[in-house]
Every structure is written in C-alpha cells, then in structure tokens.
Design a protein around this motif. Structure first.
Motif, mmCIF file in Angstrom:
data_model
loop_
_atom_site.group_PDB
_atom_site.id
_atom_site.type_symbol
_atom_site.label_atom_id
_atom_site.label_comp_id
_atom_site.label_asym_id
_atom_site.label_seq_id
_atom_site.Cartn_x
_atom_site.Cartn_y
_atom_site.Cartn_z
ATOM 1 N N ILE A 304 4.952 17.331 43.461
ATOM 2 C CA ILE A 304 6.403 17.433 43.332
ATOM 3 C C ILE A 304 6.757 16.855 41.968
ATOM 4 O O ILE A 304 6.357 15.732 41.645
ATOM 5 N N ASP A 305 7.475 17.635 41.182
ATOM 6 C CA ASP A 305 7.845 17.197 39.838
ATOM 7 C C ASP A 305 9.168 16.437 39.884
ATOM 8 O O ASP A 305 10.136 16.899 40.507
ATOM 9 N N LEU A 306 9.194 15.292 39.247
ATOM 10 C CA LEU A 306 10.405 14.468 39.158
ATOM 11 C C LEU A 306 10.916 14.545 37.725
ATOM 12 O O LEU A 306 10.284 14.036 36.804
ATOM 13 N N LEU A 307 12.053 15.207 37.545
ATOM 14 C CA LEU A 307 12.580 15.497 36.213
ATOM 15 C C LEU A 307 13.486 14.359 35.759
ATOM 16 O O LEU A 307 14.556 14.146 36.332
ATOM 17 N N ASN A 308 13.053 13.655 34.721
ATOM 18 C CA ASN A 308 13.791 12.482 34.248
ATOM 19 C C ASN A 308 14.068 12.648 32.753
ATOM 20 O O ASN A 308 13.148 12.664 31.945
ATOM 21 N N VAL A 309 15.346 12.791 32.411
ATOM 22 C CA VAL A 309 15.717 13.130 31.040
ATOM 23 C C VAL A 309 16.305 11.919 30.324
ATOM 24 O O VAL A 309 17.029 11.118 30.919
ATOM 25 N N ALA A 310 15.960 11.769 29.048
ATOM 26 C CA ALA A 310 16.464 10.672 28.225
ATOM 27 C C ALA A 310 16.752 11.206 26.826
ATOM 28 O O ALA A 310 15.969 11.974 26.266
ATOM 29 N N THR A 373 0.915 13.931 44.925
ATOM 30 C CA THR A 373 0.930 13.801 43.461
ATOM 31 C C THR A 373 2.369 13.895 43.001
ATOM 32 O O THR A 373 3.013 14.944 43.153
ATOM 33 N N TRP A 374 2.873 12.791 42.470
ATOM 34 C CA TRP A 374 4.245 12.745 41.941
ATOM 35 C C TRP A 374 4.162 12.847 40.423
ATOM 36 O O TRP A 374 3.686 11.922 39.759
ATOM 37 N N ASN A 375 4.588 13.972 39.885
ATOM 38 C CA ASN A 375 4.601 14.142 38.432
ATOM 39 C C ASN A 375 5.928 13.635 37.883
ATOM 40 O O ASN A 375 6.945 14.339 37.943
ATOM 41 N N PHE A 376 5.905 12.400 37.388
ATOM 42 C CA PHE A 376 7.120 11.852 36.773
ATOM 43 C C PHE A 376 7.196 12.397 35.352
ATOM 44 O O PHE A 376 6.442 11.976 34.466
ATOM 45 N N LEU A 377 8.087 13.354 35.147
ATOM 46 C CA LEU A 377 8.145 14.075 33.880
ATOM 47 C C LEU A 377 9.150 13.412 32.942
ATOM 48 O O LEU A 377 10.360 13.443 33.181
ATOM 49 N N GLU A 378 8.613 12.794 31.900
ATOM 50 C CA GLU A 378 9.452 12.153 30.894
ATOM 51 C C GLU A 378 9.934 13.223 29.911
ATOM 52 O O GLU A 378 9.158 13.738 29.101
ATOM 53 N N ILE A 379 11.199 13.551 29.997
ATOM 54 C CA ILE A 379 11.791 14.581 29.144
ATOM 55 C C ILE A 379 12.595 13.869 28.066
ATOM 56 O O ILE A 379 13.716 13.418 28.295
ATOM 57 N N ASP A 380 12.006 13.713 26.896
ATOM 58 C CA ASP A 380 12.635 12.997 25.782
ATOM 59 C C ASP A 380 13.288 14.015 24.840
ATOM 60 O O ASP A 380 12.628 14.956 24.387
#
Length: 582
Positions: A304-310, A373-380
C-alpha cells in the motif's frame, strides 16, 4: 471512472461561434483522454436542427472485460458514466457498473424514473444519459458532488451547450460553472428551437420522489437532540458506556466503506505484487485510520503506497534562517528588504509538519501490520517545479480560482502524480519510486461530519450545543459546493481516481443521525474533544499515536501555501487575479 464531454449546438452555427467551438472542443477532449487513458470514443447524432456530440474516456477500474465509453445499447441509448456504484445496484466483481446502469436506465419511462434510479445507488458519480426514442437527455452529479461536471450555457457570443468533467482554464469561448447537485436535470431535445433559451427549458427533477424509498437521494439531516450534561471522556484508553455502541458502529461503517472502495480493482498488465491502492497520507488521524482499515482488505502480498507531499517553501525557509522580517519594526524591516537573504546559500529541507508526522505514523502502522509492505513515498517538490506547474494546476481547477484553491490543488496535483522516493526502513538509502496505484484513498470528510474544525469549538463557546448542531448541518449542506469537484479535476488528470470512505452516504447518514455529544465534545481539550468518536475508534484499533494528533490543514502541513517571500499576508479567499494585482 471516465471523463465526460458533451455538446449541443445548432447545425448551422455562424462562423465566429463555430471557430470558438472548434478551438474549445479539442482542448477539452485532450483533457478528457488524460482522465481515461484506457479508451476514448466520440458519437455524433443529429436531432432536428441540432448536432449532439458525446465524448467519453475510460479508466478501467471495474469488471473483467474491456469497455469503451460512451456506453450504448441496441436501442441507441447512450450513457456517459463517470462514477462508481458501491451500494444499491448489484454489480458482480466481473461486471462493469456502467454497463449494468445503462440497462437499468433503459427501463425508465421518464426523467422522474431516472432520478429514482439514482436515488437507490451509492457512490461518487457524474452522468449523462440520452434516451434515443424520446430524445430525452438527463444529467447530474451525486448528492455530495464527489465527481466534477461543469456546464456552459449558451450565450450570444458562444451559443452552444457544453457539459464537461474537465476545464481548460479561463477562456472567452465558455463560461464554466459547477453543475448543482440539488437536482437531476432533463432536456427534451424535441422542444428546443432556440438554444439561447435552453437554460429556461431545462427541467429540474427532484431527487426525492413522493411515495418512493430512495436511501441515497440526499444526505440525512443532523440529529437535533440537544444533550443535557453528558459525561466527559477523561482519557481515550477507556471508552465510557454511553459511547461503546457508537464506537463499534463507526469502526464497522468505515471498515465496510473502505472494503467497498478497495476490493475488485482489476489488475493491470504489470508485474505481480505492485500497489493498486494508495492513501493520501499526512500521518493524521483520518488518513491513518483509512490506511489501517485498507490493510484488512487489500491482498496481503500487495504494497500500500502512502503518498506524503512536501514543498520547498522559500518564505518558510527564509523565516527559519532570519526570522519573520515582516514582524520587525519598520526601519529594521526596510533594511532587511534592502539587503535580502541570499537564498542560494540556504540548505533546502523537506521536513515539513506532514512529513514528520507521516514518518512517525508509518512506523506505528508497521508495528500493527507487520506483514504489509508500506511504501512511504516521499514526494519532494522544489519551488521551481511547483511554480512551473502553476499554470497547469490553475487550468485544471478552474472555475475554482482562490489562493486557497491553488494551495490545496497544487498539493493534490503532486501527491496524485506519485513520483518520489521510498526507503526500506528508517535511515536506509532512498530509492526512486513512482506509485502505480490508480485508486487513491482520501480521508476528507471527517472534520465536517465529526466536528473537527476550530469553528465548532467557537460555536459551542458562543451558543452551546445548539450552535454546534447548526454548524454540523451547515457543514453537510455545503459539502457539494466546496472542493470535491476541483479535487476530482486535479487528481484525475493523472489517470487516477480518488475515493472518500468518510463520504460514503452510508457513513454520512450514520454520523448525521447520531446525537451530537456522541461525535464531538467541545468542552474537552484540543486533541481530544474534536472528532472524539473517531479518536476513541482509532485508539480501540491500536492507533495510539494517531488518535491524539491535532488537526492540521494540508496546505500548512505540506507547506504548499504562500510559498514566495512576501506572500504571508495574502488571504485564502482572495481570487488569484486579486493577488496578482496587489
């Protein structure tokens, strides 16, 4: 999901309006194709002196067979369907819901039957249905406005009628507005002799049809029972007796809503084990509960993808280095502005509030759900990239065009794109990653339903429980007119679909019908009283850290708001034109 584009015009359109139309339609058709990259098609019919054009695209998220839109049957009936049926009409895993819906609509005798049909189905939708034998056209959106449908009514300069899921930005060839969710709309094409009078010829069909039980015609009204002096919750670890049933029912309702939104997503022709589901993930209580419940229903071998935007925010970075110069005395401020910070010397970081809470919360999910599997996606997002995308985002979100619209839309735009980096564990080397998920879960709606905004506490202080009840009713009433259409246009531009478990009408109706003191308690401290019922549910699920986090708006948590130096005093409700002229 799909994109809808429909036009109605005279077959003898004058040259200038025809030029306008011919410049507009390809732009919108291209944007429609981006929403539905799997298939596109266009149909043309002539009705009397009118040319009727149906254009639709398909993002295949239901059923096992390949489907092309617009849907059509042997009688010539046409359905453009941008939606998902989660409840009401029975749709098997192998079936396409648009195909099933077209069959149901073909049984309808008139527009009131069409409205009744939609009153029995739950899910986000916008639709356009043409009944060929009667030349009746019906169109509308779901009662909460979870899918975009924009309308241009004919005027002297642009004498054509357009319905579109998308916008091409501000343009003199149309005057777009969001279609109201108050009614289902119907047009008798046989009765149209002057398109300039079309607006007055459109029938507004009520959603509530007398004598019929229509569970999903509109959201329930808020329970108006005023509590006396209900017991106060002291700690989240102990659920008081008067809240036990409500906590269990909320968990069951949300669990079912998430399940309906993540099951039966067709696999793509890609490598096995790729993520099909992602979550817009800030680490707050809403997104964390949704992610935790998704784990129950997504196949265990899929990430599962976790979309985290900064965002790189030069204004925030400058404040970090030299303080808030706009708070300095006048002379010192002038001196600082005369000798500005050399920004090239500043080390850019992406440790925005949502990144920090997201990193904390993904570890809690990994402890509670170690098999996943937790895909913590760092979206910079560098400042230059966000500014380069600004014109595109403004066009997508139009006719929404305030400062706040842009700060929220640009965050969703980059989050939905899903391009960033992941780490196998904290401290590991970052690896480039692009999320393949096409279903994106969103925690929107909990604040409106469960009293999560500061204004609910303010209302209580001013006028007690009655004011909170009134405010919660106002929240539900304005959900369709706020930002769901805008968000749909922005997110879907990437060929992806957002789904809102809190905004299932089943969940909305359950929460609306609960007495107010079971949902929120403004007498309690921040981080406890707001969304009290959800906090108790999260704690019962084991989400200890998430259950006590305070609300933080996306644009501030991701630093997508007011990015350039000097923008700190710009108000969110200013139009973008106003801000550019100041």
């Amino acid at each position: 999901m799909c994109g809808i584009l429909f036009s109605l015009r005279s077959t003898s359109l004058d040259d200038r309006p025809l030029d306008h139309y011919n410049s507009l339609f390809p732009k919108l058709a291209g944007a429609i194709a981006a929403r539905g990259p799997d298939a596109q098609d266009t149909l043309h019919y002539n009705v009397a002196q009118l040319t009727v054009t149906f254009c639709a695209s398909e993002l295949r998220l239901r059923g096992e067979t390949f489907v092309t839109q617009p849907h059509r049957d042997s009688e010539g009936n046409v359905l453009c369907w941008n939606g998902e049926i989660f409840e009401g009409l029975s749709v098997a895993a192998a079936e396409n819901d648009g195909t099933k819906l077209l069959y149901a609509l073909a049984q309808c005798r008139n527009a009131y039957d069409v409205s009744s049909t939609f009153g029995t189905i739950e899910g986000p939708y916008a639709f356009l249905y043409y009944h060929r034998s009667t030349n009746m056209l019906c169109f509308g959106r779901d009662p909460l406005g979870r899918r975009s449908l924009l309308v241009h009514y004919p005027d002297a300069s642009n004498p054509y009628f357009v319905l579109s899921s998308v916008s091409a930005g501000a343009d003199p060839v149309y005057a777009l507005e969001e279609l109201s969710t108050e009614h289902i709309f119907a047009i008798d094409l046989n009765a149209i002799d002057d398109l300039l009078e079309l607006r007055t010829r459109i029938t507004k069909v009520p959603r509530d049809i007398e004598g019929k039980v229509l569970p999903f015609a509109r959201p329930s009204t808020v329970n108006r029972t005023i509590p006396g002096d209900p017991p106060k919750v002291e700690v989240l670890d102990r659920i008081p007796p008067h809240l036990t049933v409500a906590v269990d029912e909320l968990i069951a309702q949300l669990d079912r809503s998430v399940m309906l939104r993540v099951r039966d997503i067709p696999p793509r022709e890609t490598a096995a084990g790729e993520a099909r589901v992602a979550v817009f993930f800030s680490g707050g209580i809403d997104s964390t509960v949704i992610a935790f419940l998704a784990d129950r229903h997504v196949p265990p071998d899929e990430p599962i993808d976790l979309l985290n935007v900064a965002f790189e925010n030069p204004r925030k970075q400058a404040v970090k280095v030299e303080g808030n110069i706009y708070a300095l005395p006048k002379r010192e401020k002038k001196q600082k502005l005369r000798d500005p910070l050399d920004y090239s010397t500043v080390k850019v970081t992406y440790d925005v509030p949502d990144r920090l809470t997201g990193l904390q919360e993904v570890e809690e999910l990994r402890r509670l759900c170690p098999h996943r599997t937790w895909n913590f996606l760092e979206i910079d997002v560098p400042f230059g990239e966000s500014q380069s995308a600004r014109a595109t985002v403004e066009a997508l979100m139009y006719p929404s065009r305030t400062v706040m619209d842009l700060s929220l839309a640009i965050a969703l735009y980059f989050a939905a794109r899903g391009v960033g980096q992941i780490r196998q564990h904290p401290g590991a080397e970052a690896q480039p990653y692009t999320s393949p998920a096409r279903v994106l879960l969103n925690g929107l709606g909990s604040d409106e339903l469960l009293g999560g905004y500061g204004r609910h506490r303010t209302a209580f202080k001013a006028a007690g429980w009655q004011a909170v009840i009134d405010e919660l009713q106002t929240e539900i009433d304005r959900i369709p007119t706020r930002n769901l259409g805008r968000d749909d246009r922005v997110i879907s531009s990437w060929g992806k679909e957002t789904r809102h478990p809190f905004l299932s009408l089943s969940v909305v109706n359950f929460l609306a019908e609960l007495p107010v003191h079971l949902k929120v308690d403004p007498r309690l401290a921040a981080g406890l009283g707001e969304k009290l019922l959800l906090r108790l549910a999260a704690r019962k699920l084991g989400l200890v850290e998430a259950s006590s986090r305070k609300k933080r708006a996306m644009q501030f948590g991701s630093h997508s708001a007011r990015m350039a130096p000097g923008e700190g005093d710009r108000k969110g409700d200013n139009t973008l034109r106003d801000t550019l002229s100041t």
